[in-house]
Design an enzyme around this catalytic site. Structure first.
Site, PDB file in Angstrom:
ATOM      1  N   LYS A  78      39.337 -24.487 -11.952  1.00 41.79           N
ATOM      2  CA  LYS A  78      40.206 -24.982 -13.017  1.00 41.79           C
ATOM      3  C   LYS A  78      39.578 -24.752 -14.392  1.00 41.79           C
ATOM      4  O   LYS A  78      40.251 -24.317 -15.330  1.00 41.79           O
ATOM      5  CB  LYS A  78      40.482 -26.473 -12.807  1.00 41.79           C
ATOM      6  CG  LYS A  78      41.303 -26.772 -11.559  1.00 41.79           C
ATOM      7  CD  LYS A  78      41.305 -28.252 -11.220  1.00 41.79           C
ATOM      8  CE  LYS A  78      42.027 -28.508  -9.909  1.00 41.79           C
ATOM      9  NZ  LYS A  78      41.956 -29.926  -9.472  1.00 41.79           N
ATOM     10  N   GLN A 122      40.379 -35.987 -10.163  1.00 42.79           N
ATOM     11  CA  GLN A 122      40.137 -35.138  -9.006  1.00 42.79           C
ATOM     12  C   GLN A 122      40.128 -35.971  -7.728  1.00 42.79           C
ATOM     13  O   GLN A 122      39.403 -36.953  -7.613  1.00 42.79           O
ATOM     14  CB  GLN A 122      38.792 -34.406  -9.152  1.00 42.79           C
ATOM     15  CG  GLN A 122      38.497 -33.412  -8.044  1.00 42.79           C
ATOM     16  CD  GLN A 122      39.461 -32.233  -8.054  1.00 42.79           C
ATOM     17  OE1 GLN A 122      39.840 -31.740  -9.115  1.00 42.79           O
ATOM     18  NE2 GLN A 122      39.853 -31.784  -6.878  1.00 42.79           N
ATOM     19  N   ASP A 147      49.103 -33.251 -13.375  1.00 42.10           N
ATOM     20  CA  ASP A 147      49.178 -33.071 -11.921  1.00 42.10           C
ATOM     21  C   ASP A 147      50.536 -33.506 -11.382  1.00 42.10           C
ATOM     22  O   ASP A 147      50.884 -33.196 -10.245  1.00 42.10           O
ATOM     23  CB  ASP A 147      48.082 -33.890 -11.225  1.00 42.10           C
ATOM     24  CG  ASP A 147      46.920 -33.033 -10.764  1.00 42.10           C
ATOM     25  OD1 ASP A 147      47.075 -31.800 -10.697  1.00 42.10           O
ATOM     26  OD2 ASP A 147      45.852 -33.592 -10.450  1.00 42.10           O
ATOM     27  N   GLY A 194      55.969 -31.117   6.496  1.00 38.85           N
ATOM     28  CA  GLY A 194      55.009 -32.002   5.846  1.00 38.85           C
ATOM     29  C   GLY A 194      55.702 -32.859   4.805  1.00 38.85           C
ATOM     30  O   GLY A 194      56.656 -32.413   4.150  1.00 38.85           O
ATOM     31  N   SER A 196      53.767 -35.062   2.480  1.00 40.91           N
ATOM     32  CA  SER A 196      52.747 -35.666   1.626  1.00 40.91           C
ATOM     33  C   SER A 196      53.274 -35.840   0.208  1.00 40.91           C
ATOM     34  O   SER A 196      54.210 -35.160  -0.226  1.00 40.91           O
ATOM     35  CB  SER A 196      51.491 -34.792   1.590  1.00 40.91           C
ATOM     36  OG  SER A 196      51.730 -33.601   0.859  1.00 40.91           O
ATOM     37  N   VAL A 297      49.472 -19.441  -2.255  1.00 36.08           N
ATOM     38  CA  VAL A 297      49.795 -20.649  -3.011  1.00 36.08           C
ATOM     39  C   VAL A 297      48.603 -21.141  -3.838  1.00 36.08           C
ATOM     40  O   VAL A 297      48.786 -21.645  -4.947  1.00 36.08           O
ATOM     41  CB  VAL A 297      50.290 -21.751  -2.057  1.00 36.08           C
ATOM     42  CG1 VAL A 297      50.478 -23.074  -2.787  1.00 36.08           C
ATOM     43  CG2 VAL A 297      51.590 -21.329  -1.381  1.00 36.08           C
TER      44      VAL A 297
END
Length: 323
Positions: A78, A122, A147, A194, A196, A297
């Site tokens: 990053k 993080q 984020d 998924g 999440s 990705v």
């Protein structure tokens, strides 16, 4: 037809080839190339801000608790991307002995700092003390939550307010890769594997508000192969190595693999290799478009984080010029 899209394949740098009367070779959708294009665009936008606002630079802070090796690797990528674009990125590492209140105090101070336009915590938190991850994530100002993980931004996304929130980086990167195929999302059957908070749930919302009909599958879904076989667009983020087999996939489908799994490979010096959640070799014989792992990705997640940071800085400047 969804098969053998020659013009789109040429645009992506590879021609799909039919085998017999049914089989084909998927066009590889490169996240590495797409991320590079995104970053080049962001460089120009940052240069424009610097020209018009006396050297102004977007500011990004990565707040880390502890010293996990995997987190350090992600943070390094990053910071490198930020430097390439012209973003002023700062890494704050707190020791694992830091208490939750101290983490929150750091977040609140950064929320008030006008030179910080993007703030990420993080994850996972590497702490010796009890930590409420949701509390910490939601302490980040929604205006700096690049984020896209806070309840405020997640709620706006779930309601379709896409222009008034920060989109989570991995799902946003997936959408950009789907756009690169030239396949329209509207009206398609999409399946997300998924659920999440980081990938599956926001991916569902993004596809839904781009007018797909979306099915979400998870660990308790019955007859997963049947669900997968219906998908024109398949996004997989289950965290299980090579779970999705090629013969489950609808021929010509767009397949986006978010998985990063390490499996044994004695032929390599490290003794292991990285694979996705999709069995690549067999999927390559069925899909129309397929992302590789690595190089799919992953690079897009970082690129979208940089894009969100630049957007946040642009909004900050717009607000400043109004006052």
């Amino acid at each position: 037809m969804f098969l053998c899209l020659s013009r789109l394949s040429l645009r992506l740098g590879r021609v799909s080839r039919c085998h017999g009367d049914r089989r084909l070779i998927a066009t590889v959708v490169s996240g590495t190339k797409t991320a590079r294009d995104v970053k080049q665009r962001l460089v120009l936008q940052v240069e424009q801000m610097q020209t018009h606002f006396s050297g102004f630079r977007p500011g990004l802070v990565v707040l880390q608790v502890g010293d996990r090796d995997d987190s350090n690797l992600y943070i390094s990528s990053k910071l490198k991307a930020a430097a390439e674009i012209g973003i002023n990125a700062k890494h704050i590492r707190l020791p694992s002995t830091t208490c939750q209140d101290e983490v929150l105090r750091n977040i609140l101070a950064l929320n008030e700092d006008p030179e910080v336009h993007g703030l990420i915590v993080q994850l996972p938190l590497d702490s010796d003390k009890p930590m409420d991850q949701d509390l910490i994530t939601n302490a980040v100002s929604p205006l700096k939550d690049v984020d896209g993980l806070s309840c405020v931004n997640a709620g706006r996304l779930s309601r379709g307010e896409l222009r008034d929130c920060f989109l989570p980086c991995t799902p946003q990167g997936c959408m950009e890769l789907i756009r690169q195929t030239g396949v329209s999302v509207a009206g398609k059957q999409a399946v997300v594997i998924g659920r999440s908070k980081i990938v599956g749930a926001p991916m569902h919302d993004l596809l839904l508000w781009n007018h797909a009909t979306v099915t979400v599958c998870h660990s308790r879904t019955k007859d997963l192969p049947d669900q997968v076989s219906r998908a024109h667009i398949l996004v997989v983020g289950m965290g299980r190595a090579e779970l999705i087999q090629g013969d489950w996939i609808k021929e010509g489908a767009v397949v986006i693999d978010c998985g990063i799994n390490y499996v044994t490979d004695e032929s390599r010096p490290s003794g292991r290799k990285v694979v996705g959640d999709v069995h690549y070799a067999s999927a390559n014989q069925r899909a129309g478009f397929l992302t590789p792992v690595p190089g799919g990705v992953g690079p897009m997640t970082v690129a979208m984080l940089m894009q969100n940071t630049v957007i946040s800085a642009q909004r900050f400047l717009q607000n400043q010029t109004r006052t």
